[in-house]
Design a protein around this motif. Structure first.
Motif, PDB file in Angstrom:
ATOM      1  N   MET A   1       0.840  -1.173   0.000  1.00 54.43           N
ATOM      2  CA  MET A   1       0.000   0.000   0.000  1.00 54.43           C
ATOM      3  C   MET A   1       0.891   1.244   0.000  1.00 54.43           C
ATOM      4  N   ASN A   2       0.331   2.362  -0.355  1.00 52.29           N
ATOM      5  CA  ASN A   2       1.097   3.605  -0.379  1.00 52.29           C
ATOM      6  C   ASN A   2       1.048   4.279   0.989  1.00 52.29           C
ATOM      7  N   GLY A   3       1.648   3.645   1.968  1.00 51.87           N
ATOM      8  CA  GLY A   3       1.605   4.152   3.330  1.00 51.87           C
ATOM      9  C   GLY A   3       2.917   4.773   3.759  1.00 51.87           C
ATOM     10  N   ALA A   4       2.956   5.206   5.009  1.00 47.35           N
ATOM     11  CA  ALA A   4       4.144   5.882   5.541  1.00 47.35           C
ATOM     12  C   ALA A   4       5.347   4.953   5.632  1.00 47.35           C
ATOM     13  N   ALA A   5       5.106   3.645   5.637  1.00 50.00           N
ATOM     14  CA  ALA A   5       6.217   2.702   5.735  1.00 50.00           C
ATOM     15  C   ALA A   5       7.054   2.656   4.462  1.00 50.00           C
ATOM     16  N   ASP A   6       6.471   3.070   3.337  1.00 45.57           N
ATOM     17  CA  ASP A   6       7.159   2.991   2.043  1.00 45.57           C
ATOM     18  C   ASP A   6       7.963   4.271   1.837  1.00 45.57           C
ATOM     19  N   LEU A   7       9.129   4.363   2.482  1.00 49.96           N
ATOM     20  CA  LEU A   7       9.931   5.589   2.489  1.00 49.96           C
ATOM     21  C   LEU A   7      11.036   5.601   1.450  1.00 49.96           C
ATOM     22  N   GLY A   8      11.248   4.490   0.749  1.00 53.23           N
ATOM     23  CA  GLY A   8      12.357   4.400  -0.185  1.00 53.23           C
ATOM     24  C   GLY A   8      12.356   5.514  -1.217  1.00 53.23           C
ATOM     25  N   GLY A   9      13.484   6.212  -1.337  1.00 48.84           N
ATOM     26  CA  GLY A   9      13.626   7.249  -2.354  1.00 48.84           C
ATOM     27  C   GLY A   9      12.996   8.575  -2.005  1.00 48.84           C
ATOM     28  N   MET A  10      12.349   8.691  -0.838  1.00 49.33           N
ATOM     29  CA  MET A  10      11.689   9.941  -0.468  1.00 49.33           C
ATOM     30  C   MET A  10      12.678  10.911   0.180  1.00 49.33           C
ATOM     31  N   MET A  11      12.475  12.195  -0.070  1.00 49.72           N
ATOM     32  CA  MET A  11      13.347  13.225   0.483  1.00 49.72           C
ATOM     33  C   MET A  11      12.700  13.861   1.713  1.00 49.72           C
ATOM     34  N   GLY A  12      13.496  14.648   2.432  1.00 44.52           N
ATOM     35  CA  GLY A  12      12.983  15.438   3.533  1.00 44.52           C
ATOM     36  C   GLY A  12      13.086  14.794   4.893  1.00 44.52           C
ATOM     37  N   PHE A  13      13.653  13.593   4.973  1.00 43.27           N
ATOM     38  CA  PHE A  13      13.765  12.917   6.257  1.00 43.27           C
ATOM     39  C   PHE A  13      15.179  12.975   6.831  1.00 43.27           C
ATOM     40  N   GLY A  14      16.061  13.690   6.159  1.00 44.16           N
ATOM     41  CA  GLY A  14      17.425  13.831   6.655  1.00 44.16           C
ATOM     42  C   GLY A  14      18.282  12.619   6.356  1.00 44.16           C
ATOM     43  N   PRO A  15      19.566  12.710   6.674  1.00 38.83           N
ATOM     44  CA  PRO A  15      20.473  11.588   6.397  1.00 38.83           C
ATOM     45  C   PRO A  15      20.231  10.410   7.326  1.00 38.83           C
ATOM     46  N   VAL A  16      20.597   9.230   6.855  1.00 41.47           N
ATOM     47  CA  VAL A  16      20.576   8.044   7.715  1.00 41.47           C
ATOM     48  C   VAL A  16      21.818   8.096   8.598  1.00 41.47           C
ATOM     49  N   ASP A  17      21.610   8.126   9.891  1.00 36.95           N
ATOM     50  CA  ASP A  17      22.716   8.304  10.843  1.00 36.95           C
ATOM     51  C   ASP A  17      22.761   7.108  11.788  1.00 36.95           C
ATOM     52  N   PRO A  18      23.432   6.021  11.392  1.00 41.54           N
ATOM     53  CA  PRO A  18      23.444   4.809  12.228  1.00 41.54           C
ATOM     54  C   PRO A  18      24.067   5.070  13.595  1.00 41.54           C
ATOM     55  N   GLU A  19      23.487   4.449  14.600  1.00 37.91           N
ATOM     56  CA  GLU A  19      24.010   4.552  15.961  1.00 37.91           C
ATOM     57  C   GLU A  19      25.224   3.642  16.102  1.00 37.91           C
ATOM     58  N   GLN A  20      26.332   4.191  16.564  1.00 40.27           N
ATOM     59  CA  GLN A  20      27.540   3.403  16.744  1.00 40.27           C
ATOM     60  C   GLN A  20      27.361   2.418  17.906  1.00 40.27           C
ATOM     61  N   ASP A  21      27.778   1.158  17.668  1.00 40.63           N
ATOM     62  CA  ASP A  21      27.673   0.109  18.688  1.00 40.63           C
ATOM     63  C   ASP A  21      26.259   0.006  19.243  1.00 40.63           C
ATOM     64  N   GLU A  22      25.286   0.102  18.353  1.00 34.20           N
ATOM     65  CA  GLU A  22      23.880   0.065  18.770  1.00 34.20           C
ATOM     66  C   GLU A  22      23.553  -1.273  19.428  1.00 34.20           C
ATOM     67  N   PRO A  23      22.911  -1.261  20.592  1.00 32.09           N
ATOM     68  CA  PRO A  23      22.515  -2.527  21.228  1.00 32.09           C
ATOM     69  C   PRO A  23      21.326  -3.147  20.501  1.00 32.09           C
ATOM     70  N   VAL A  24      21.135  -4.431  20.689  1.00 28.12           N
ATOM     71  CA  VAL A  24      19.993  -5.100  20.069  1.00 28.12           C
ATOM     72  C   VAL A  24      18.695  -4.495  20.585  1.00 28.12           C
ATOM     73  N   PHE A  25      18.636  -4.214  21.874  1.00 26.27           N
ATOM     74  CA  PHE A  25      17.466  -3.591  22.493  1.00 26.27           C
ATOM     75  C   PHE A  25      17.937  -2.418  23.351  1.00 26.27           C
ATOM     76  N   HIS A  26      17.196  -1.297  23.262  1.00 30.58           N
ATOM     77  CA  HIS A  26      17.559  -0.133  24.061  1.00 30.58           C
ATOM     78  C   HIS A  26      16.927  -0.170  25.451  1.00 30.58           C
ATOM     79  N   ASP A  27      15.907  -0.967  25.613  1.00 29.31           N
ATOM     80  CA  ASP A  27      15.221  -1.057  26.909  1.00 29.31           C
ATOM     81  C   ASP A  27      14.595  -2.434  27.004  1.00 29.31           C
ATOM     82  N   ASN A  28      14.274  -2.852  28.216  1.00 23.47           N
ATOM     83  CA  ASN A  28      13.735  -4.197  28.408  1.00 23.47           C
ATOM     84  C   ASN A  28      12.368  -4.373  27.761  1.00 23.47           C
TER      85      ASN A  28
END
Length: 218
Positions: A1-28
């Protein structure tokens, strides 16, 4: 469907900024949301494509304002409410009023084996593939209201078959509850300039897995 999840190729969301050493879960609670989603999936009250559609059918404001596991949790609640496995009051209070109908359960001692086994979606072919490696194809310009795995940025674009991946469960049908309806799956290569115009790097390409119903001969 044409929903908010389909973000590929869209502009205006800023750069992808991966978190360094990101944990699998941030909270329990994220760990618990993940475990609950997997456990309820094992009950076979819904399939993986219905689970994906439950998440992507959130309103755009709610989807874009939620974290990854918040989206998972909202999708799980939606699926359980639809199947009357929980009530609004139970979700609000956090207290189960009555036991849901008998459903499959996953004992703790069998979790590791179940995860290792996974849920393969490849199926035996019942008809020959329509395309071969090297064929030129065009992704259909389609806008379904239900679930699909064809991103908007590929629709109407020309590419070539890079690999034939065999026959797999067709997510569009599976998410709608209309059965697996297995279809041939292909890896299709698109040039970046075909997708985003002359400003794109001429040497860049995108390879996407596309089911046969998504494609027409070029």
């Amino acid at each position: 469907m044409n929903g908010a999840a389909d973000l590929g190729g869209m502009m205006g969301f800023g750069p992808v900024d991966p978190e360094q050493d990101e944990p699998v879960f941030h909270d329990n609670w994220e760990r618990r949301a993940f475990a609950l989603t997997l456990a309820m999936g094992f009950t076979r009250s819904w399939n993986i494509d219905q689970s994906r559609f439950a998440r992507e059918s959130m309103s755009p404001a709610e989807y874009l304002g939620s974290s990854y596991y918040q989206i998972w949790l909202v999708g799980l609640e939606k699926l359980m409410l639809e199947r009357e496995l929980v009530t609004d009051d139970e979700l609000e209070s956090g207290i189960a009023v009555k036991r849901p109908p008998d459903i499959r359960t996953l004992p703790a001692e069998k979790v590791s084996a179940a995860l290792a086994r996974g849920g393969p979606v490849n199926r035996d072919p019942t008809n020959p593939a329509c395309f071969s490696v090297g064929d030129s194809v065009v992704a259909k310009n389609m806008h379904p209201v239900g679930h699909t795995r064809l991103p908007r940025y590929l629709r109407g674009r020309r590419g070539s078959i890079r690999a034939v991946r065999g026959v797999h469960v067709f997510p569009d049908s599976n998410a709608a509850g209309n059965g697996e309806d297995p279809k041939w799956l292909y890896s299709v290569e698109f040039s970046a300039r075909e997708l985003w115009g002359e400003d794109a790097n001429e040497s860049d390409t995108v390879v996407a897995d596309c089911w046969e119903p998504y494609l027409d001969p070029a």
